[in-house]
Motif scaffolding. Sequence first.
Motif, PDB file in Angstrom:
ATOM      1  N   ALA A 145      61.334 -24.444-142.457  1.00  0.00           N
ATOM      2  CA  ALA A 145      62.477 -25.117-141.842  1.00  0.00           C
ATOM      3  C   ALA A 145      63.718 -24.846-142.671  1.00  0.00           C
ATOM      4  CB  ALA A 145      62.230 -26.624-141.740  1.00  0.00           C
ATOM      5  N   ALA A 146      64.857 -24.795-141.993  1.00  0.00           N
ATOM      6  CA  ALA A 146      66.155 -24.711-142.652  1.00  0.00           C
ATOM      7  C   ALA A 146      66.939 -25.969-142.314  1.00  0.00           C
ATOM      8  CB  ALA A 146      66.916 -23.467-142.191  1.00  0.00           C
ATOM      9  N   ALA A 147      67.762 -26.417-143.244  1.00  0.00           N
ATOM     10  CA  ALA A 147      68.494 -27.665-143.021  1.00  0.00           C
ATOM     11  C   ALA A 147      69.830 -27.642-143.753  1.00  0.00           C
ATOM     12  CB  ALA A 147      67.670 -28.860-143.500  1.00  0.00           C
ATOM     13  N   ASP A 148      70.875 -28.149-143.080  1.00  0.00           N
ATOM     14  CA  ASP A 148      72.138 -28.407-143.770  1.00  0.00           C
ATOM     15  C   ASP A 148      71.887 -29.468-144.844  1.00  0.00           C
ATOM     16  OD1 ASP A 148      73.629 -26.624-142.315  1.00  0.00           O
ATOM     17  OD2 ASP A 148      75.026 -28.108-141.501  1.00  0.00           O
ATOM     18  N   TRP A 149      72.568 -29.287-145.990  1.00  0.00           N
ATOM     19  CA  TRP A 149      72.282 -30.105-147.189  1.00  0.00           C
ATOM     20  C   TRP A 149      73.598 -30.221-147.946  1.00  0.00           C
ATOM     21  CZ3 TRP A 149      68.057 -32.625-149.078  1.00  0.00           C
ATOM     22  CH2 TRP A 149      67.907 -32.804-150.450  1.00  0.00           C
ATOM     23  N   HIS A 150      74.521 -30.974-147.356  1.00  0.00           N
ATOM     24  CA  HIS A 150      75.897 -30.958-147.846  1.00  0.00           C
ATOM     25  C   HIS A 150      76.143 -32.007-148.926  1.00  0.00           C
ATOM     26  CE1 HIS A 150      77.044 -27.988-144.985  1.00  0.00           C
ATOM     27  NE2 HIS A 150      76.888 -28.764-143.930  1.00  0.00           N
ATOM     28  N   VAL A 151      76.753 -31.559-150.010  1.00  0.00           N
ATOM     29  CA  VAL A 151      77.214 -32.446-151.077  1.00  0.00           C
ATOM     30  C   VAL A 151      78.731 -32.482-151.054  1.00  0.00           C
ATOM     31  CG1 VAL A 151      77.241 -32.864-153.562  1.00  0.00           C
ATOM     32  CG2 VAL A 151      75.168 -31.988-152.466  1.00  0.00           C
ATOM     33  N   ASP A 152      79.355 -31.352-151.310  1.00  0.00           N
ATOM     34  CA  ASP A 152      80.810 -31.241-151.244  1.00  0.00           C
ATOM     35  C   ASP A 152      81.152 -29.833-150.769  1.00  0.00           C
ATOM     36  OD1 ASP A 152      83.530 -31.377-151.477  1.00  0.00           O
ATOM     37  OD2 ASP A 152      83.562 -31.454-153.674  1.00  0.00           O
ATOM     38  N   LEU A 171      57.421 -18.939-138.063  1.00  0.00           N
ATOM     39  CA  LEU A 171      58.335 -19.752-137.262  1.00  0.00           C
ATOM     40  C   LEU A 171      59.392 -20.327-138.183  1.00  0.00           C
ATOM     41  CD1 LEU A 171      58.934 -21.143-134.470  1.00  0.00           C
ATOM     42  CD2 LEU A 171      57.637 -23.102-135.368  1.00  0.00           C
ATOM     43  N   ILE A 172      60.665 -20.173-137.803  1.00  0.00           N
ATOM     44  CA  ILE A 172      61.778 -20.766-138.541  1.00  0.00           C
ATOM     45  C   ILE A 172      62.384 -21.865-137.672  1.00  0.00           C
ATOM     46  CG2 ILE A 172      63.980 -20.389-139.687  1.00  0.00           C
ATOM     47  CD1 ILE A 172      63.247 -17.424-139.946  1.00  0.00           C
ATOM     48  N   VAL A 173      62.330 -23.106-138.146  1.00  0.00           N
ATOM     49  CA  VAL A 173      62.894 -24.255-137.438  1.00  0.00           C
ATOM     50  C   VAL A 173      64.245 -24.567-138.071  1.00  0.00           C
ATOM     51  CG1 VAL A 173      62.549 -26.661-136.766  1.00  0.00           C
ATOM     52  CG2 VAL A 173      60.569 -25.125-136.995  1.00  0.00           C
ATOM     53  N   VAL A 174      65.311 -24.469-137.278  1.00  0.00           N
ATOM     54  CA  VAL A 174      66.676 -24.536-137.806  1.00  0.00           C
ATOM     55  C   VAL A 174      67.348 -25.869-137.466  1.00  0.00           C
ATOM     56  CG1 VAL A 174      68.963 -23.460-137.761  1.00  0.00           C
ATOM     57  CG2 VAL A 174      66.905 -22.032-137.583  1.00  0.00           C
ATOM     58  N   ASP A 175      67.689 -26.637-138.481  1.00  0.00           N
ATOM     59  CA  ASP A 175      68.651 -27.748-138.401  1.00  0.00           C
ATOM     60  C   ASP A 175      68.320 -28.805-137.344  1.00  0.00           C
ATOM     61  OD1 ASP A 175      69.873 -26.159-140.262  1.00  0.00           O
ATOM     62  OD2 ASP A 175      71.789 -26.003-139.222  1.00  0.00           O
ATOM     63  N   ALA A 194      63.698 -31.465-130.409  1.00  0.00           N
ATOM     64  CA  ALA A 194      62.858 -31.927-131.516  1.00  0.00           C
ATOM     65  C   ALA A 194      61.447 -32.233-131.030  1.00  0.00           C
ATOM     66  CB  ALA A 194      63.486 -33.161-132.159  1.00  0.00           C
ATOM     67  N   ALA A 195      61.342 -32.957-129.924  1.00  0.00           N
ATOM     68  CA  ALA A 195      60.025 -33.294-129.383  1.00  0.00           C
ATOM     69  C   ALA A 195      59.283 -32.045-128.908  1.00  0.00           C
ATOM     70  CB  ALA A 195      60.182 -34.289-128.242  1.00  0.00           C
ATOM     71  N   ASP A 196      60.005 -31.123-128.297  1.00  0.00           N
ATOM     72  CA  ASP A 196      59.361 -29.902-127.796  1.00  0.00           C
ATOM     73  C   ASP A 196      58.862 -29.019-128.934  1.00  0.00           C
ATOM     74  OD1 ASP A 196      59.795 -30.706-125.209  1.00  0.00           O
ATOM     75  OD2 ASP A 196      61.543 -29.407-124.882  1.00  0.00           O
ATOM     76  N   ILE A 197      59.599 -28.985-130.052  1.00  0.00           N
ATOM     77  CA  ILE A 197      59.142 -28.205-131.207  1.00  0.00           C
ATOM     78  C   ILE A 197      57.849 -28.801-131.760  1.00  0.00           C
ATOM     79  CG2 ILE A 197      59.672 -27.598-133.602  1.00  0.00           C
ATOM     80  CD1 ILE A 197      62.607 -27.245-132.690  1.00  0.00           C
ATOM     81  N   THR A 198      57.769 -30.124-131.803  1.00  0.00           N
ATOM     82  CA  THR A 198      56.524 -30.764-132.239  1.00  0.00           C
ATOM     83  C   THR A 198      55.367 -30.351-131.343  1.00  0.00           C
ATOM     84  OG1 THR A 198      57.594 -32.656-133.283  1.00  0.00           O
ATOM     85  CG2 THR A 198      55.346 -32.991-132.495  1.00  0.00           C
ATOM     86  N   ARG A 199      55.570 -30.369-130.034  1.00  0.00           N
ATOM     87  CA  ARG A 199      54.506 -29.965-129.114  1.00  0.00           C
ATOM     88  C   ARG A 199      54.155 -28.486-129.287  1.00  0.00           C
ATOM     89  NH1 ARG A 199      56.931 -34.048-125.841  1.00  0.00           N
ATOM     90  NH2 ARG A 199      58.554 -32.638-125.088  1.00  0.00           N
ATOM     91  N   VAL A 245      63.823 -21.197-133.737  1.00  0.00           N
ATOM     92  CA  VAL A 245      64.047 -22.313-132.821  1.00  0.00           C
ATOM     93  C   VAL A 245      64.971 -23.312-133.502  1.00  0.00           C
ATOM     94  CG1 VAL A 245      61.753 -22.001-131.801  1.00  0.00           C
ATOM     95  CG2 VAL A 245      62.049 -23.652-133.655  1.00  0.00           C
ATOM     96  N   GLY A 246      65.545 -24.240-132.714  1.00  0.00           N
ATOM     97  CA  GLY A 246      66.321 -25.305-133.325  1.00  0.00           C
ATOM     98  C   GLY A 246      67.700 -25.492-132.734  1.00  0.00           C
TER      99      GLY A 246
END
Length: 214
Positions: A48-55, A5-9, A29-34, A156-157
């Motif tokens: 999980a994938a997440a945006d991780w912005h510096v510049d 499972l890949i949980v996106v952003d 978000a709540a549905d993914i937890t369930r 998902v996400g």
Amino acid sequence: MSHALIVVDVQNDFCEGGSLGVDGGSAVAADITRHLETHRREYDAVVAAADWHVDPGGHFSDEPDFVDSWPPHCRVDTRGWAFHPEVAEALRGVDAVFHKGQFSAAYSGFEGTTTDGGEGTGADVGREGRPRVSTEDAILLGDWLREAGITSVDVVGIATDHCVRATALDAVAQGFGTRVLLDLTAGVSPQTTTRALATMREAGVELVGNPRAS
């Protein structure tokens, strides 16, 4: 066949009240937890994938066109970067987190890396706010999945029509059997979501459930 499972952003800035909030983001978000509570044993890995912005350069703009440029969002060390409270606890137990977009635009989770061999939460952040990234240790999502023996993924996400779409398309392109669980996604608009679904379907992504779009 090994399945992930890949949980996106699913981050605060992409849910209601965030700088790029999508209607339905908090519910997703709540549905993914369930979903994880009920179906975790069906997956050989959860990431999980997440945006991780510096510049990220031109990815941020004070006058965004919402195509190639956007209002500032998901800055490292801000509340906006954090996973939404409805899913944060569930994501503490994931196998890896892949950060993307430190210094440039990044939409697909397959552009993200972890720097710790696939365990924990990936890139560390120094006092100056810049991730301490070792290119020698960095692992791209696709490589991590292959090393784990994964052959198929559920995606998902948020948002269906942007980062979920990009992640699913890259998953197919890299040879993974790919499903998007639409009940666990939220789109920005009906028009762009419809186009994204058509693009994913044409590329060979299996679409399961019904899309949400504001």
